[in-house]
Scaffold this motif. Sequence first.
Motif, PDB file in Angstrom:
ATOM      1  N   GLU A   1     -12.167   5.115  -2.237  1.00 45.85           N
ATOM      2  CA  GLU A   1     -12.797   5.191  -0.788  1.00 45.85           C
ATOM      3  C   GLU A   1     -14.481   4.978  -0.922  1.00 45.85           C
ATOM      4  O   GLU A   1     -15.028   4.453   0.138  1.00 45.85           O
ATOM      5  CB  GLU A   1     -12.600   6.739  -0.086  1.00 45.85           C
ATOM      6  CG  GLU A   1     -11.011   6.551  -0.054  1.00 45.85           C
ATOM      7  CD  GLU A   1     -10.878   8.019   0.671  1.00 45.85           C
ATOM      8  OE1 GLU A   1     -11.569   8.801   0.976  1.00 45.85           O
ATOM      9  OE2 GLU A   1      -9.524   8.450   1.189  1.00 45.85           O
TER      10      GLU A   1
ATOM     11  N   ASN B   1      -9.959   7.405  -6.940  1.00 48.74           N
ATOM     12  CA  ASN B   1     -10.414   7.139  -5.423  1.00 48.74           C
ATOM     13  C   ASN B   1     -11.271   6.157  -5.122  1.00 48.74           C
ATOM     14  O   ASN B   1     -12.625   6.188  -5.563  1.00 48.74           O
ATOM     15  CB  ASN B   1     -11.155   8.537  -5.068  1.00 48.74           C
ATOM     16  CG  ASN B   1     -11.573   8.773  -3.709  1.00 48.74           C
ATOM     17  OD1 ASN B   1     -11.305   8.000  -2.859  1.00 48.74           O
ATOM     18  ND2 ASN B   1     -12.239   9.910  -3.602  1.00 48.74           N
TER      19      ASN B   1
ATOM     20  N   GLU C   1       0.805  -1.291  -0.053  1.00 47.76           N
ATOM     21  CA  GLU C   1       0.066   0.151   0.014  1.00 47.76           C
ATOM     22  C   GLU C   1       0.755   1.332   0.053  1.00 47.76           C
ATOM     23  O   GLU C   1       0.441   2.165  -0.820  1.00 47.76           O
ATOM     24  CB  GLU C   1      -0.900  -0.123   1.138  1.00 47.76           C
ATOM     25  CG  GLU C   1      -1.804  -1.136   1.095  1.00 47.76           C
ATOM     26  CD  GLU C   1      -3.008  -1.020   2.298  1.00 47.76           C
ATOM     27  OE1 GLU C   1      -4.335  -1.072   1.978  1.00 47.76           O
ATOM     28  OE2 GLU C   1      -2.526  -1.159   3.378  1.00 47.76           O
TER      29      GLU C   1
ATOM     30  N   TYR D   1       2.274   1.734  -3.388  1.00 40.05           N
ATOM     31  CA  TYR D   1       1.146   2.432  -4.391  1.00 40.05           C
ATOM     32  C   TYR D   1       0.968   3.864  -4.163  1.00 40.05           C
ATOM     33  O   TYR D   1       0.939   4.647  -5.039  1.00 40.05           O
ATOM     34  CB  TYR D   1      -0.168   1.584  -4.359  1.00 40.05           C
ATOM     35  CG  TYR D   1      -1.395   2.325  -4.879  1.00 40.05           C
ATOM     36  CD1 TYR D   1      -1.355   1.860  -6.293  1.00 40.05           C
ATOM     37  CD2 TYR D   1      -2.087   2.888  -4.203  1.00 40.05           C
ATOM     38  CE1 TYR D   1      -2.705   2.455  -7.026  1.00 40.05           C
ATOM     39  CE2 TYR D   1      -3.048   3.511  -4.971  1.00 40.05           C
ATOM     40  CZ  TYR D   1      -3.510   3.162  -6.302  1.00 40.05           C
ATOM     41  OH  TYR D   1      -4.431   3.724  -6.932  1.00 40.05           O
ATOM     42  N   GLN D   2       1.051   4.198  -2.995  1.00 45.05           N
ATOM     43  CA  GLN D   2       0.713   5.580  -2.446  1.00 45.05           C
ATOM     44  C   GLN D   2       1.733   6.426  -3.078  1.00 45.05           C
ATOM     45  O   GLN D   2       1.587   7.574  -3.564  1.00 45.05           O
ATOM     46  CB  GLN D   2       0.784   5.796  -1.172  1.00 45.05           C
ATOM     47  CG  GLN D   2      -0.571   5.288  -0.298  1.00 45.05           C
ATOM     48  CD  GLN D   2      -0.429   5.123   1.306  1.00 45.05           C
ATOM     49  OE1 GLN D   2       0.201   5.625   1.822  1.00 45.05           O
ATOM     50  NE2 GLN D   2      -1.222   4.716   1.744  1.00 45.05           N
TER      51      GLN D   2
ATOM     52  N   SER E   1      -9.042   0.335  -0.861  1.00 46.82           N
ATOM     53  CA  SER E   1      -8.283   0.938  -1.685  1.00 46.82           C
ATOM     54  C   SER E   1      -7.945   0.054  -2.781  1.00 46.82           C
ATOM     55  O   SER E   1      -8.329  -0.988  -3.134  1.00 46.82           O
ATOM     56  CB  SER E   1      -6.887   0.790  -0.867  1.00 46.82           C
ATOM     57  OG  SER E   1      -6.546  -0.506  -0.618  1.00 46.82           O
TER      58      SER E   1
ATOM     59  N   LYS F   1      -6.243  -3.146  -2.421  1.00 42.06           N
ATOM     60  CA  LYS F   1      -7.074  -4.210  -1.946  1.00 42.06           C
ATOM     61  C   LYS F   1      -8.008  -4.723  -3.224  1.00 42.06           C
ATOM     62  O   LYS F   1      -8.210  -5.669  -3.208  1.00 42.06           O
ATOM     63  CB  LYS F   1      -8.042  -3.644  -0.923  1.00 42.06           C
ATOM     64  CG  LYS F   1      -6.878  -3.449   0.318  1.00 42.06           C
ATOM     65  CD  LYS F   1      -7.918  -3.015   1.532  1.00 42.06           C
ATOM     66  CE  LYS F   1      -7.211  -2.522   2.641  1.00 42.06           C
ATOM     67  NZ  LYS F   1      -8.034  -2.213   3.851  1.00 42.06           N
ATOM     68  N   TYR F   2      -8.555  -3.701  -4.049  1.00 40.17           N
ATOM     69  CA  TYR F   2      -9.173  -3.997  -5.214  1.00 40.17           C
ATOM     70  C   TYR F   2      -8.522  -4.951  -6.077  1.00 40.17           C
ATOM     71  O   TYR F   2      -9.120  -5.980  -6.571  1.00 40.17           O
ATOM     72  CB  TYR F   2      -9.836  -2.768  -5.787  1.00 40.17           C
ATOM     73  CG  TYR F   2     -10.583  -3.092  -7.237  1.00 40.17           C
ATOM     74  CD1 TYR F   2     -11.840  -3.484  -7.198  1.00 40.17           C
ATOM     75  CD2 TYR F   2      -9.959  -3.014  -8.494  1.00 40.17           C
ATOM     76  CE1 TYR F   2     -12.487  -3.438  -8.247  1.00 40.17           C
ATOM     77  CE2 TYR F   2     -10.844  -3.493  -9.580  1.00 40.17           C
ATOM     78  CZ  TYR F   2     -12.028  -3.370  -9.537  1.00 40.17           C
ATOM     79  OH  TYR F   2     -12.623  -3.861 -10.613  1.00 40.17           O
TER      80      TYR F   2
ATOM     81  N   ARG G   1      -4.558   8.378  -9.790  1.00 40.78           N
ATOM     82  CA  ARG G   1      -4.962   7.476  -8.914  1.00 40.78           C
ATOM     83  C   ARG G   1      -6.450   7.529  -8.632  1.00 40.78           C
ATOM     84  O   ARG G   1      -6.885   8.592  -8.442  1.00 40.78           O
ATOM     85  CB  ARG G   1      -4.283   7.412  -7.465  1.00 40.78           C
ATOM     86  CG  ARG G   1      -3.851   6.364  -6.961  1.00 40.78           C
ATOM     87  CD  ARG G   1      -3.104   6.504  -5.466  1.00 40.78           C
ATOM     88  NE  ARG G   1      -1.879   7.283  -5.390  1.00 40.78           N
ATOM     89  CZ  ARG G   1      -1.687   8.207  -4.573  1.00 40.78           C
ATOM     90  NH1 ARG G   1      -2.382   8.390  -3.590  1.00 40.78           N
ATOM     91  NH2 ARG G   1      -0.560   8.930  -4.619  1.00 40.78           N
TER      92      ARG G   1
END
Length: 465
Positions: free
Chosen positions: A187, A185, A171, A174-175, A192, A195-196, A183
Amino acid sequence: MEETQIDIVVGEVSRLAKSMQSDPFWGKTNEANNFTIFRKPHHISQSKKKLFEPSVITIGPFHRDQKGQKGLQLQAFEEEKWRLLQGFLSRSSISLDLCLKEMKSLEEETRTCYSEKSTLDSDTFVKMMLLDGCFVLEYFLQLFIGKLNYSRVIYRDLLLLENQIPFFIIEKLYQIGLNQEDRLNFEKYRMSFVKYLAYMFLTLGLAKDINSIPYPPTFKKVPDPRAEIQDSIHSKIPEPPAEIPNPPDKIHHLVHLCYHYLVPHPEPRVPLNSEKGDISSMVIPSATELKNKGLKLKPKSNPKHMLDISFDHGVLQIPKLAITAENKPILANLVAFEQSKHANKDLPFTRFVIFLDNLINTVSDVKILQKCGIVENWLDSEKEVTQFINQFTEVDFFERDHYLAGLYMKVNGYIKSNWDQSRWKKQRAKLKREYFSSPWKAISVVAAFILLVLTCVQTFYAVYA
């Protein structure tokens, strides 16, 4: 004891106490609670260790130092990690220095995730974090834009308990690795993008390898992003369907995510008040015995998840399960993960495997389950399936109040009730078969009965006349 000797003993004790207090582990007794990545449980024999060892790629510190042919094979794949690292860095012109700085800031937290203290020095450990984290993330990204082909071997290796890296590393990369404007969103989908991607990766893998390991029908509605994404990673990411269950608040690693995916809502334990000696909640007859006792076995058409087993009116419904060479390690590692410190305390997956072990004792049991459509065997023989399932008898788990306890008691109660009722039916059927199968046999029986009655009457009058 003389005073001088006492002073010497006190001095030795004081010196030993100071030595212990200066040890790196002093004051860190609670750090065990942070362990999320474990070795396989000790009760699993060495003969099964291949189920827990990577074939082509090492992730994390546990299998970095393998020797011999296996070590050479694993080392050969390291070049691929460097290639994907370069692809990751070129994605948004991110600097290597920034990546290393971020990994360095997470080094201590990462080390505490592993149940065994790593002997790697700081530089080697940080480099491992970056290479392994970039490989997993970049593999996801390139897989779903079609630049990489799906690999069953890599999929298998990424779902081994001892071959994990903390998910927060992926993570973080990725950020920092993709531009903010590039990127999505996620949310609003309560997960995230990483996770997807992981969910999509697991969906693809389970559809190809585990095949019939069931998952909620809604998971099958997840769109294939490769049909939507062409040149840009985020040009047109398909929206995940609303039916995807919420991931856990914190994903520890990919095995944790896979476990949550297959068991999204673990069934609660069933509290029992049965007598101490009652084992009807602990065991269930084999498939052959169930069939001989009149029960029907059917594949469950729309299971909520792979542990969704039910019994009603003499019919035991079990979700379909494919046994392949690829998913044998995955099943074994999910059981091992569940028995680790941070897994579900009720051990539903372990109980499910023990349920399979109860059902399958011989090759005949496997053939029955194949014939009724519950088991799909992609191994070389039914014997191999039997041996694989029976290896889980090493699991030490004999509690009576597990999530299948109520089902076990219903099945065993039905068998007992059905057996009591069937005994008279069998005797009646035997009487009909032997004495009333033809008119002449029936007449003979009736004549013999009348003769017996007349003889009894004649004897009575002879005695009392």
